[in-house]
Design an enzyme around this catalytic site. Sequence first.
Site, PDB file in Angstrom:
ATOM      1  N   HIS A 121       0.817  -1.214   0.000  1.00 43.34           N
ATOM      2  CA  HIS A 121       0.000   0.000   0.000  1.00 43.34           C
ATOM      3  C   HIS A 121       0.854   1.269   0.000  1.00 43.34           C
ATOM      4  CE1 HIS A 121      -3.746   2.153   0.621  1.00 43.34           C
ATOM      5  NE2 HIS A 121      -3.312   2.685   1.748  1.00 43.34           N
ATOM      6  N   PHE A 122       1.796   1.347   0.924  1.00 43.08           N
ATOM      7  CA  PHE A 122       2.664   2.526   1.033  1.00 43.08           C
ATOM      8  C   PHE A 122       4.006   2.231   0.365  1.00 43.08           C
ATOM      9  CE2 PHE A 122      -0.233   3.436   4.663  1.00 43.08           C
ATOM     10  CZ  PHE A 122      -0.628   4.711   4.288  1.00 43.08           C
TER      11      PHE A 122
END
Length: 324
Positions: free
Chosen positions: A299-300
Site C-alpha cells: 500500500h505505502f
Amino acid sequence: MRSLIICLMLAAASMTAPTIASAVPAHATTEDRKAPAPVHYRTAKIDGLDIFYREAGPADAPVVLLLHGFPTSSHMFRNLIPLLADRYRVIAPDYPGYGQSASPDRSTYAYTFAGAADIIDKLMVHLETKSYAMYVMDYGAPVGYRLALKHPDRVSGLIIQNGNAYEEGLKEFWDPIKTYWSDGSDKSREALSGLLTLETTKFQYTDGMEDVSRISPDNWVHDQALLDRPGNKDIQLDMLYDYRTNVPLYPDFQSFFRERKPPTLIVWGKNDYIFPEAGAHPYLKDLPDAEIHILNSGHFLLEEKLDIAVPLINDFLDRNIAKK
C-alpha cells in the site's frame, strides 16, 4: 625509536598533493554532494481552520501537489519531498482531522471528501498557485479528482499511486464498508472500528511488502498516535462513510481523464489489499497514453521502493511539467 618516527614523518611529508588526492574518489567532491532542499513546515488559516502543509523548492518553479491517504498525513511524503524540490515547488498539505491540521469537533464541522477538496482548493489559491501536477494516493485520489473537476485547466499532470477511480478497484476489503454505506447503522459503523487499531495500521505498512526490513516502525507509531487522539476515531468513521459519495463521481472523474488527457504516471504497489492492482489498469481505458509501472510492493510503496519510484517520478515530471 625516535629515528624511526622521524623517518616515517619524512616519508609522509614527501607524498605529493596529487598522490594524497588520488585516494579520494572523484564522486566525493563537495560539488557532487549537494545538500537536499530544505523543507518548510507551515500553517495557513483557511475557513478559520489551521491547515498544515510542508513546502520545499523554488517559489517560481512548477508546482507538485502531494495528496496523502488514510490513515496518515503529509508525513507519508517526508522522504519524497526533498528529492523533488531541486526543480519543483512541492506542497504537501494535511486535510482537516489529519496530521498537524486542525481537528474541529464533528458537531461543528462536517468531515467529507467534498470539504477536504474545498479546503485544499482554497489553500492553493492562498498560496497563489495557478497550476499543479497532482500526486494522488488512497484518499488523495478522490480529493484530487474533485479538485480537478473544479478546475480542470489547473491540472498539469497526474501521478497516481494506489488511488482508485474505478469500481474494479473496490474488492473484498471494501465489503464491510459497503455494508455501512448501505444501512448507515451504528452496528455497521462499530464493525469498522478494527480499521483504526494499531494492528491494522501496522498491517497497512507491512502487508505485501517485498522486504519488510525497509519499513520504519515509526510509520505506524506516528499514525496511530494521531488516530488515538480524542474524537479522531469518529472523524475517521465519518470519512469512511462519506467515501460512498466518491463512487457516483467515478464517471465524472473518468470523463475528466478522457477529455483533458493530462500527462499521467501510474506507480502502483501490486500487493495492496486495500487498493489492489485491479484498480490500476482501468485507467488505461481513459488515459491510453499513461505510463504504468506495477511494483512488487504494498500500500505505502514509497516506504519500500523510494529508490525505484523517484527516478520514474522525476523523469516523468522533467519531460512533462518542468519549464522548457
